[in-house]
Design a protein around this motif. Structure first.
Motif, PDB file in Angstrom:
ATOM      1  N   THR A   9       0.920  -1.087   0.065  1.00  0.00           N
ATOM      2  CA  THR A   9      -0.009  -0.104   0.208  1.00  0.00           C
ATOM      3  C   THR A   9       0.878   1.153  -0.096  1.00  0.00           C
ATOM      4  N   GLU A  10       1.956   1.090   0.765  1.00  0.00           N
ATOM      5  CA  GLU A  10       2.726   2.332   0.708  1.00  0.00           C
ATOM      6  C   GLU A  10       3.319   2.716  -0.509  1.00  0.00           C
ATOM      7  N   SER A  11       3.752   1.762  -1.290  1.00  0.00           N
ATOM      8  CA  SER A  11       4.228   1.968  -2.734  1.00  0.00           C
ATOM      9  C   SER A  11       3.482   2.592  -3.493  1.00  0.00           C
ATOM     10  N   ALA A  12       2.122   2.008  -3.393  1.00  0.00           N
ATOM     11  CA  ALA A  12       1.058   2.565  -4.157  1.00  0.00           C
ATOM     12  C   ALA A  12       0.776   4.216  -3.720  1.00  0.00           C
ATOM     13  N   VAL A  13       0.678   4.583  -2.451  1.00  0.00           N
ATOM     14  CA  VAL A  13       0.781   5.677  -2.063  1.00  0.00           C
ATOM     15  C   VAL A  13       2.082   6.844  -2.614  1.00  0.00           C
ATOM     16  N   THR A  14       3.251   6.106  -2.688  1.00  0.00           N
ATOM     17  CA  THR A  14       4.217   6.934  -2.993  1.00  0.00           C
ATOM     18  C   THR A  14       4.182   7.293  -4.538  1.00  0.00           C
ATOM     19  N   ALA A  15       3.744   6.342  -5.383  1.00  0.00           N
ATOM     20  CA  ALA A  15       3.264   6.490  -6.888  1.00  0.00           C
ATOM     21  C   ALA A  15       2.271   7.482  -6.932  1.00  0.00           C
ATOM     22  N   ASP A  31      -3.985   6.733   6.773  1.00  0.00           N
ATOM     23  CA  ASP A  31      -3.572   5.494   6.947  1.00  0.00           C
ATOM     24  C   ASP A  31      -4.172   4.641   7.899  1.00  0.00           C
ATOM     25  N   ASP A  32      -4.628   3.492   7.641  1.00  0.00           N
ATOM     26  CA  ASP A  32      -5.317   2.519   8.700  1.00  0.00           C
ATOM     27  C   ASP A  32      -4.306   1.289   8.791  1.00  0.00           C
ATOM     28  N   ILE A  33      -3.597   0.850   9.864  1.00  0.00           N
ATOM     29  CA  ILE A  33      -2.957  -0.199   9.826  1.00  0.00           C
ATOM     30  C   ILE A  33      -3.180  -0.941  11.161  1.00  0.00           C
ATOM     31  N   GLY A  34      -3.326  -2.291  10.538  1.00  0.00           N
ATOM     32  CA  GLY A  34      -3.756  -3.209  11.684  1.00  0.00           C
ATOM     33  C   GLY A  34      -5.141  -3.854  11.263  1.00  0.00           C
ATOM     34  N   GLY A  54      -0.258 -13.564  10.188  1.00  0.00           N
ATOM     35  CA  GLY A  54       0.978 -13.067  10.941  1.00  0.00           C
ATOM     36  C   GLY A  54       1.170 -11.659  10.037  1.00  0.00           C
ATOM     37  N   SER A  55       0.386 -11.380   8.941  1.00  0.00           N
ATOM     38  CA  SER A  55       0.899 -10.089   8.310  1.00  0.00           C
ATOM     39  C   SER A  55      -0.040  -8.588   9.028  1.00  0.00           C
ATOM     40  N   LEU A  56       0.381  -7.741   8.800  1.00  0.00           N
ATOM     41  CA  LEU A  56       0.179  -6.228   9.152  1.00  0.00           C
ATOM     42  C   LEU A  56      -0.598  -5.735   8.025  1.00  0.00           C
ATOM     43  N   PRO A  57      -2.053  -5.652   7.993  1.00  0.00           N
ATOM     44  CA  PRO A  57      -2.694  -5.330   7.019  1.00  0.00           C
ATOM     45  C   PRO A  57      -2.684  -3.703   6.935  1.00  0.00           C
ATOM     46  N   HIS A  58      -2.371  -2.953   5.759  1.00  0.00           N
ATOM     47  CA  HIS A  58      -2.285  -1.360   5.715  1.00  0.00           C
ATOM     48  C   HIS A  58      -3.372  -0.918   4.539  1.00  0.00           C
ATOM     49  N   GLU A  59      -4.239  -0.106   4.994  1.00  0.00           N
ATOM     50  CA  GLU A  59      -5.053   0.484   4.000  1.00  0.00           C
ATOM     51  C   GLU A  59      -4.765   1.888   4.164  1.00  0.00           C
ATOM     52  N   ALA A  60      -5.015   2.661   2.820  1.00  0.00           N
ATOM     53  CA  ALA A  60      -5.139   4.094   3.065  1.00  0.00           C
ATOM     54  C   ALA A  60      -5.788   4.842   2.103  1.00  0.00           C
ATOM     55  N   PHE A  61      -6.435   5.898   2.410  1.00  0.00           N
ATOM     56  CA  PHE A  61      -7.363   6.736   1.841  1.00  0.00           C
ATOM     57  C   PHE A  61      -6.746   7.799   1.434  1.00  0.00           C
ATOM     58  N   VAL A  62      -6.720   8.164  -0.090  1.00  0.00           N
ATOM     59  CA  VAL A  62      -6.135   9.350  -0.556  1.00  0.00           C
ATOM     60  C   VAL A  62      -7.120  10.255  -1.257  1.00  0.00           C
ATOM     61  N   GLU A  63      -6.794  11.519  -1.035  1.00  0.00           N
ATOM     62  CA  GLU A  63      -7.797  12.451  -1.658  1.00  0.00           C
ATOM     63  C   GLU A  63      -6.938  13.518  -2.291  1.00  0.00           C
ATOM     64  N   LEU A  64      -7.336  13.814  -3.555  1.00  0.00           N
ATOM     65  CA  LEU A  64      -6.422  14.647  -4.690  1.00  0.00           C
ATOM     66  C   LEU A  64      -7.281  15.808  -4.828  1.00  0.00           C
ATOM     67  N   GLY A  65      -6.533  17.035  -4.721  1.00  0.00           N
ATOM     68  CA  GLY A  65      -7.236  18.400  -4.800  1.00  0.00           C
ATOM     69  C   GLY A  65      -7.514  18.762  -6.463  1.00  0.00           C
ATOM     70  N   LEU A  74      -6.918   2.447  -1.125  1.00  0.00           N
ATOM     71  CA  LEU A  74      -6.200   1.233  -1.283  1.00  0.00           C
ATOM     72  C   LEU A  74      -6.301   0.142  -0.168  1.00  0.00           C
ATOM     73  N   PHE A  75      -6.770  -1.095  -0.539  1.00  0.00           N
ATOM     74  CA  PHE A  75      -6.786  -2.190   0.213  1.00  0.00           C
ATOM     75  C   PHE A  75      -5.631  -2.898   0.447  1.00  0.00           C
ATOM     76  N   PRO A  76      -5.589  -3.594   1.366  1.00  0.00           N
ATOM     77  CA  PRO A  76      -4.290  -4.668   1.733  1.00  0.00           C
ATOM     78  C   PRO A  76      -4.728  -5.793   0.581  1.00  0.00           C
ATOM     79  N   GLU A  77      -5.603  -6.235   0.077  1.00  0.00           N
ATOM     80  CA  GLU A  77      -5.826  -7.299  -0.757  1.00  0.00           C
ATOM     81  C   GLU A  77      -5.484  -7.075  -2.279  1.00  0.00           C
ATOM     82  N   ASP A  78      -4.650  -5.959  -2.523  1.00  0.00           N
ATOM     83  CA  ASP A  78      -4.082  -5.557  -3.862  1.00  0.00           C
ATOM     84  C   ASP A  78      -5.083  -4.941  -4.734  1.00  0.00           C
TER      85      ASP A  78
END
Length: 150
Positions: A9-15, A31-34, A54-65, A74-78
């Motif tokens: 998810t972090e690589s997608a946020v960076t892109a 970011d929502d982690i856990g 054992g994985s740590l799921p990471h979800e992100a919500f991005v708003e673009l102006g 972005l969901f942890p499930e790709d």
């Protein structure tokens, strides 16, 4: 056509951040982690951080102006959900999100009208043969969507 692999998810946020900078758009990220924080983990117990594997799921919500109004969840499930001026594109592969945004901001997206069945469709073509098409709900044709009618 294959897109750049975005394994996290972090690589997608960076892109997305790089695209926002190129397009001079403001960007906010939540970011929502856990397992107890992400939206698709309804069966996890309170304060459960890890998934059963054992994985740590990471979800992100991005708003673009700017116009159009764009949000990316972005969901942890790709996969991701992209909303463009109220038009929701669900289940977009995470690897396709940057290409989707580049097509949108590059002027390739358009609105197509049909007489039967009546309606408007927002079409976002990506490089290669990948195209996303979603119905624009009746009465929700925004000024940006109207400017893209073909």
């Amino acid at each position: 056509m294959g897109h750049s692999r975005l394994p996290t998810t972090e690589s997608a946020v960076t892109a997305i951040r790089e695209i926002a900078q190129e397009e001079n758009r403001e960007m906010t990220v939540t970011d929502d982690i856990g397992a107890d924080q992400t939206s698709r983990r309804t069966s996890s117990g309170a304060f459960t951080v890890l998934d059963p594997d054992g994985s740590l799921p990471h979800e992100a919500f991005v708003e673009l102006g700017g116009s159009p109004a764009v949000s990316v969840q972005l969901f942890p499930e790709d996969d991701a959900k992209i909303v463009v001026d109220g038009v929701e594109f669900a289940d977009v592969p995470r690897d396709s999100v940057p290409a989707f945004l580049r097509s949108l901001y590059g002027g390739l997206a358009y609105v197509k009208g049909r007489f039967w069945p009546a309606g408007w469709w927002l079409v976002v073509p990506l490089p290669g043969d990948e195209t996303y098409k979603e119905l624009v709900l009746r009465g929700t044709l925004t000024p940006w969507l109207s400017s893209r009618v073909r």
